[in-house]
Design a protein around this motif. Structure first.
Motif, short mmCIF file in Angstrom:
data_model
loop_
_atom_site.label_atom_id
_atom_site.label_comp_id
_atom_site.label_asym_id
_atom_site.label_seq_id
_atom_site.Cartn_x
_atom_site.Cartn_y
_atom_site.Cartn_z
N ILE A 6 0.84 -1.19 0.00
CA ILE A 6 0.00 0.00 0.00
C ILE A 6 0.87 1.24 0.00
O ILE A 6 1.76 1.40 0.84
N LYS A 7 0.61 2.11 -0.96
CA LYS A 7 1.29 3.40 -1.00
C LYS A 7 0.47 4.36 -0.14
O LYS A 7 -0.74 4.46 -0.30
N ARG A 8 1.16 5.05 0.76
CA ARG A 8 0.46 5.96 1.68
C ARG A 8 0.97 7.38 1.52
O ARG A 8 2.16 7.60 1.33
N PRO A 9 0.07 8.35 1.68
CA PRO A 9 0.52 9.73 1.72
C PRO A 9 1.31 9.97 3.01
O PRO A 9 1.23 9.17 3.96
N ILE A 132 -9.66 11.81 -7.29
CA ILE A 132 -8.70 12.90 -7.31
C ILE A 132 -7.31 12.30 -7.41
O ILE A 132 -6.93 11.46 -6.59
N LYS A 133 -6.57 12.71 -8.40
CA LYS A 133 -5.19 12.23 -8.58
C LYS A 133 -4.27 13.05 -7.68
O LYS A 133 -4.26 14.28 -7.77
N VAL A 134 -3.54 12.36 -6.81
CA VAL A 134 -2.64 13.03 -5.89
C VAL A 134 -1.32 12.27 -5.78
O VAL A 134 -1.27 11.07 -6.04
N GLY A 135 -0.30 12.98 -5.38
CA GLY A 135 1.00 12.38 -5.09
C GLY A 135 1.17 12.21 -3.60
O GLY A 135 0.37 12.69 -2.80
N GLU A 136 2.22 11.52 -3.22
CA GLU A 136 2.46 11.16 -1.82
C GLU A 136 2.48 12.36 -0.87
O GLU A 136 1.99 12.29 0.24
N ASP A 137 3.02 13.47 -1.32
CA ASP A 137 3.11 14.62 -0.44
C ASP A 137 2.20 15.77 -0.86
O ASP A 137 2.30 16.88 -0.36
N GLN A 172 -14.05 12.17 1.77
CA GLN A 172 -12.81 11.42 1.54
C GLN A 172 -12.80 10.16 2.40
O GLN A 172 -12.48 9.07 1.92
N ALA A 173 -13.14 10.32 3.66
CA ALA A 173 -13.11 9.18 4.58
C ALA A 173 -14.05 8.08 4.13
O ALA A 173 -13.71 6.90 4.17
N ALA A 174 -15.25 8.46 3.67
CA ALA A 174 -16.28 7.49 3.29
C ALA A 174 -16.15 7.00 1.86
O ALA A 174 -16.94 6.17 1.41
N GLY A 175 -15.17 7.50 1.13
CA GLY A 175 -14.94 7.03 -0.23
C GLY A 175 -15.79 7.71 -1.28
O GLY A 175 -15.74 7.33 -2.44
N LEU A 176 -16.58 8.71 -0.91
CA LEU A 176 -17.31 9.48 -1.92
C LEU A 176 -16.34 10.27 -2.78
O LEU A 176 -16.61 10.60 -3.92
N VAL A 177 -15.19 10.58 -2.19
CA VAL A 177 -14.06 11.15 -2.90
C VAL A 177 -12.91 10.17 -2.71
O VAL A 177 -12.60 9.79 -1.58
N ASN A 178 -12.31 9.74 -3.79
CA ASN A 178 -11.21 8.80 -3.71
C ASN A 178 -9.91 9.51 -4.05
O ASN A 178 -9.63 9.79 -5.20
N GLY A 179 -9.15 9.81 -3.01
CA GLY A 179 -7.84 10.42 -3.17
C GLY A 179 -6.74 9.49 -2.73
O GLY A 179 -5.64 9.92 -2.39
N ARG A 180 -7.03 8.19 -2.72
CA ARG A 180 -6.03 7.20 -2.32
C ARG A 180 -4.93 7.11 -3.36
O ARG A 180 -5.18 7.20 -4.56
N LEU A 181 -3.73 6.90 -2.90
CA LEU A 181 -2.60 6.78 -3.83
C LEU A 181 -2.71 5.55 -4.70
O LEU A 181 -2.24 5.54 -5.83
N ASP A 182 -3.38 4.49 -4.20
CA ASP A 182 -3.50 3.28 -4.99
C ASP A 182 -4.56 3.40 -6.10
O ASP A 182 -4.76 2.49 -6.86
N ASN A 183 -5.21 4.56 -6.21
CA ASN A 183 -6.15 4.75 -7.32
C ASN A 183 -5.46 5.43 -8.50
O ASN A 183 -6.06 5.61 -9.54
#
Length: 186
Positions: A6-9, A132-137, A172-183
């Motif tokens: 798992i990649k984490r921010p 949402i596409k995001v990087g680790e930091d 974000q917490a509930a997954g209505l917004v997916n900003g996970r790095l694995d996405n």
């Protein structure tokens, strides 16, 4: 995917609790009314505080609010709030505690009209998570046009302690917004 893959921010690497929260809950679609109620409540407790503080007190909140049983919480009284204000294991803010009870009552009304809190929430986001596409930091914005829109609808429905920043965190917490790095590969 193995947990080690798992990649984490950066924020999710700060403590074991934050790592577990990210690995097992944050950004993963939730469709359980009780869990959605808990997540919304936790986000309201976090207002003005760190998420780590909320995670540290999560189990005590679960005990205090009957593991977020919506029916039981909706029946709590002012006397119950007074008792909760004496509990050093939770965040003792009267407005936050009262909003939990009030919001449970609103959720019960929603369940009667929409079938479930889940149906109601996901219909506000057109039944699909926003990716949402995001990087680790990368730092996500504190709110979005959609969180403002959903906040306005939640307030019209009667929810308390819901602002665009709190609701964006909840989404974000509930997954209505997916900003996970694995996405990011999707």
């Amino acid at each position: 995917m193995k947990m080690t893959d798992i990649k984490r921010p950066l924020w999710a690497q700060t403590t074991k609790e934050m790592q577990d929260y990210y690995d097992n809950e944050w950004g993963i679609e939730c469709h359980d009314d009780r869990q959605l109620f808990e997540m919304l409540s936790l986000e309201t407790y976090q207002i003005g505080l760190s998420w780590q503080t909320v995670l540290n007190k999560r189990e005590a909140f679960n005990q205090a609010f009957y593991h977020y049983d919506i029916d039981r919480v909706s029946s709590m009284t002012d006397e119950d709030v007074d008792k909760l204000l004496q509990n050093p294991q939770i965040i003792r803010n009267r407005r936050k505690l009262e909003s939990t009870i009030h919001n449970a009552q609103v959720i019960l009304r929603i369940i009667k009209t929409s079938g479930s809190f889940d149906n109601y929430l996901w219909s506000l986001s057109e039944d699909f998570p926003v990716v949402i596409k995001v990087g680790e930091d990368d730092v996500l914005p504190p709110k979005t046009d959609l969180s403002i829109e959903i906040t306005n609808q939640l307030k019209k429905t009667g929810f308390k302690m819901v602002g665009p920043v709190t609701i964006f965190s909840f989404m974000q917490a509930a997954g209505l917004v997916n900003g996970r790095l694995d996405n990011q590969a999707q």
